[in-house]
Design a protein around this motif. Structure first.
Motif, PDB file in Angstrom:
ATOM      1  N   ASN A   1     102.586 -40.464  23.133  1.00 27.67           N
ATOM      2  CA  ASN A   1     103.019 -41.357  22.059  1.00 27.67           C
ATOM      3  C   ASN A   1     101.800 -42.068  21.452  1.00 27.67           C
ATOM      4  OD1 ASN A   1     104.252 -43.194  20.382  1.00 27.67           O
ATOM      5  ND2 ASN A   1     105.872 -43.692  21.832  1.00 27.67           N
TER       6      ASN A   1
ATOM      7  N   LEU B   1     101.741 -44.141  19.134  1.00 27.47           N
ATOM      8  CA  LEU B   1     102.027 -45.524  18.792  1.00 27.47           C
ATOM      9  C   LEU B   1     101.408 -46.479  19.822  1.00 27.47           C
ATOM     10  CD1 LEU B   1     103.525 -47.007  16.541  1.00 27.47           C
ATOM     11  CD2 LEU B   1     105.519 -47.137  18.036  1.00 27.47           C
TER      12      LEU B   1
ATOM     13  N   THR C   1      97.934 -47.192  18.700  1.00 28.08           N
ATOM     14  CA  THR C   1      97.948 -48.120  17.557  1.00 28.08           C
ATOM     15  C   THR C   1      98.212 -49.544  18.026  1.00 28.08           C
ATOM     16  OG1 THR C   1      98.834 -46.298  16.231  1.00 28.08           O
ATOM     17  CG2 THR C   1      98.874 -48.484  15.246  1.00 28.08           C
ATOM     18  N   ALA C   2      99.131 -49.697  18.989  1.00 28.53           N
ATOM     19  CA  ALA C   2      99.413 -51.026  19.536  1.00 28.53           C
ATOM     20  C   ALA C   2      98.174 -51.591  20.221  1.00 28.53           C
ATOM     21  CB  ALA C   2     100.579 -50.949  20.514  1.00 28.53           C
TER      22      ALA C   2
ATOM     23  N   SER D   1     107.330 -41.416   9.989  1.00 30.91           N
ATOM     24  CA  SER D   1     107.215 -41.904  11.365  1.00 30.91           C
ATOM     25  C   SER D   1     105.890 -42.637  11.576  1.00 30.91           C
ATOM     26  CB  SER D   1     107.329 -40.725  12.333  1.00 30.91           C
ATOM     27  OG  SER D   1     107.125 -41.147  13.660  1.00 30.91           O
ATOM     28  N   TYR D   2     104.808 -42.038  11.055  1.00 31.85           N
ATOM     29  CA  TYR D   2     103.492 -42.659  11.237  1.00 31.85           C
ATOM     30  C   TYR D   2     103.417 -44.004  10.513  1.00 31.85           C
ATOM     31  CZ  TYR D   2      98.458 -43.363  11.195  1.00 31.85           C
ATOM     32  OH  TYR D   2      97.213 -43.902  11.356  1.00 31.85           O
TER      33      TYR D   2
ATOM     34  N   SER E   1     105.809 -46.035   9.412  1.00 37.10           N
ATOM     35  CA  SER E   1     106.702 -47.076   9.926  1.00 37.10           C
ATOM     36  C   SER E   1     106.077 -47.737  11.154  1.00 37.10           C
ATOM     37  CB  SER E   1     108.066 -46.487  10.272  1.00 37.10           C
ATOM     38  OG  SER E   1     107.948 -45.491  11.285  1.00 37.10           O
ATOM     39  N   GLY E   2     105.525 -46.919  12.049  1.00 39.48           N
ATOM     40  CA  GLY E   2     104.860 -47.493  13.218  1.00 39.48           C
ATOM     41  C   GLY E   2     103.635 -48.297  12.832  1.00 39.48           C
TER      42      GLY E   2
ATOM     43  N   VAL F   1     104.619 -51.749  11.461  1.00 45.34           N
ATOM     44  CA  VAL F   1     105.011 -52.655  12.543  1.00 45.34           C
ATOM     45  C   VAL F   1     103.775 -53.169  13.280  1.00 45.34           C
ATOM     46  CG1 VAL F   1     106.195 -52.787  14.766  1.00 45.34           C
ATOM     47  CG2 VAL F   1     107.301 -51.647  12.837  1.00 45.34           C
ATOM     48  N   MET F   2     102.835 -52.282  13.559  1.00 42.38           N
ATOM     49  CA  MET F   2     101.633 -52.688  14.265  1.00 42.38           C
ATOM     50  C   MET F   2     100.747 -53.610  13.415  1.00 42.38           C
ATOM     51  SD  MET F   2     102.034 -51.717  17.172  1.00 42.38           S
ATOM     52  CE  MET F   2     103.478 -50.842  17.766  1.00 42.38           C
TER      53      MET F   2
END
Length: 427
Positions: free
Chosen positions: A127, A129, A132-133, A177-178, A180-181, A184-185
């Motif tokens: 994942n 994401l 990115t987090a 998908s990319y 949206s994540g 959020v980040m």
């Protein structure tokens, strides 16, 4: 200090630098922890992959997993660099490299899922994401740098995706998908940055207030006494060889009847500020002011070598300010006189409110009595101070004077201290 805007920094560059170094120092242990967790995930993939992958695919995956582990290990090592907190580009480059490596790992895993025609509608790859987090928190407080990281990561991701992508729908869904994540980040990055800046401002203001309070306390009490009070100890000291100085303003009572209260306060303020400056210059400790009198001590909490010499030099320096006092008062009748006696004293802090370090003993009382025997703009010292002093040329012959509560005392006097600090010997 005002809270900066969403994308702005503190107006003062020094404050901005302190904030970034402080915030990054606090985040460094978590950066290392997150990197270790990521390495654990990579190791888990290394263990699971041989169970399901073809040897050729497993070899490709093992290579990229090894690169990921090596890159993350180097990143962890970089966090121990002494100047790491001053260089956020270390995080930028390391996290971008890790993200691109994970993208290559995912391609190998995607190819495997396609080859086995797996219909499982779930994430079967690493994942991204999570990376990115990681970047969102690590680069918190620097939103522009994080957005630049997202842009570079997107370009790198598209560079790997587009060459082998034939279906527009798949690419559209992948981009949704990319993005949206990423949005959020980005929001998390801003939130963490804003809250960390607010926390830094609060801590900084508390530190500034604490420093001001500390300065006020140290103006009233010696540092050693403050430390003992903080630990609950009683503050009581004995000094065997100290010289106490009393300096009083001549003609103050008469002047108080002639001038306004504001004028009087201005005069006293000028006198006490001048005496404070002389005390700092000659290594003498200010004890307190009582009305128009100034009490100081040499050889107490402040080391001064020969206490008698320091006390006499201080008294001469203070008396040199008479001309300025006369200018402030607007009359020529204003003058100063000083009394000095050397001997043992006891110092300490008593009471629990409005505490101050004070001195007691016969030495203090005799110095106060001697001050009353000095001529205007002159100095009177006891025999013990005269014997202790190395420069006695400005003092006249001894006089036996009856001091109240003390009795017959041998006193040495100067008649007048001029603007150069020299005293004429009394006849």
């Amino acid at each position: 200090m005002e809270q900066p805007g969403v994308f702005s920094t503190f107006g003062d560059r020094a404050t901005e630098a302190r904030y970034n170094e402080t915030a990054r120092t606090l985040r460094t242990p978590f950066v290392r922890l997150y990197a270790v967790l990521f390495m654990s995930v990579m190791l888990a993939y290394s263990v699971v992959n041989p169970l399901y992958l073809h040897p050729v695919e497993n070899a490709r995956l093992a290579f990229w997993l090894g690169v990921a582990l090596m890159t993350t290990g180097i990143y962890i090592g970089a966090t121990f660099w002494r100047d790491y907190v001053r260089h956020p580009m270390v995080d930028f480059a390391a996290l971008l490299a890790i993200s691109l490596i994970v993208a290559r790992i995912n391609f190998v895993l995607f190819d495997h899922l396609l080859h086995i025609h797996d219909d499982l509608h779930a994430v079967g790859v690493v994942n991204r994401l999570a990376i990115t987090a990681f970047a969102a928190v690590t680069l918190a407080g620097r939103p522009r740098l994080f957005l630049a990281w997202l842009g570079c990561d997107l370009i790198g991701w598209l560079g790997q995706v587009l060459p082998g992508q034939a279906a527009d729908a798949a690419l559209a869904y992948a981009l949704l998908s990319y993005l949206s994540g990423a949005l959020v980040m980005a929001a998390i990055n801003l939130a963490v940055g804003r809250t960390s800046r607010a926390a830094f401002m609060l801590a900084d203001s508390l530190d500034a207030e604490r420093a001001r309070n500390e300065e006020l306390v140290l103006n009233m009490l010696p540092p050693t006494a403050v430390e003992r009070i903080r630990t609950g100890q009683m503050v009581a000291d004995s000094y065997a060889d100290a010289s106490v100085i009393f300096i009083d303003m001549v003609g103050f009572s008469k002047l108080a009847k002639r001038v306004s209260p504001g004028h009087l306060v201005e005069l006293l303020n000028s006198f006490f500020n001048h005496a404070d400056a002389c005390a700092r210059e000659h290594g003498v400790e200010k004890v307190k002011t009582v009305g128009d009198a100034y009490l100081a001590i040499a050889g107490g909490n402040v080391p001064s070598g020969n206490s008698a010499d320091a006390a006499i030099a201080f008294a001469r320096a203070v008396l040199c300010g008479v001309d300025e006092l006369r200018r402030v008062a607007g009359v020529d009748e204003v003058g100063l006189r000083a009394g000095i006696h050397s001997g043992p004293v006891v110092g300490g802090v008593i009471g629990a409110t409005r505490m101050a370090y004070d001195y007691w003993g016969d030495t203090v009382n005799i110095a106060a009595r001697l001050e009353g025997t000095a001529a205007a703009n002159g100095i009177a010292i006891s025999e013990s101070t005269w014997l202790r002093a190395t420069d006695r040329s400005s003092f006249g012959p001894p006089n036996m004077i009856a001091l109240k509560g003390v009795g017959e005392t041998c006193v040495f006097q100067t008649a007048v201290v001029d603007a150069t600090g020299e005293g004429k010997a009394a006849a």
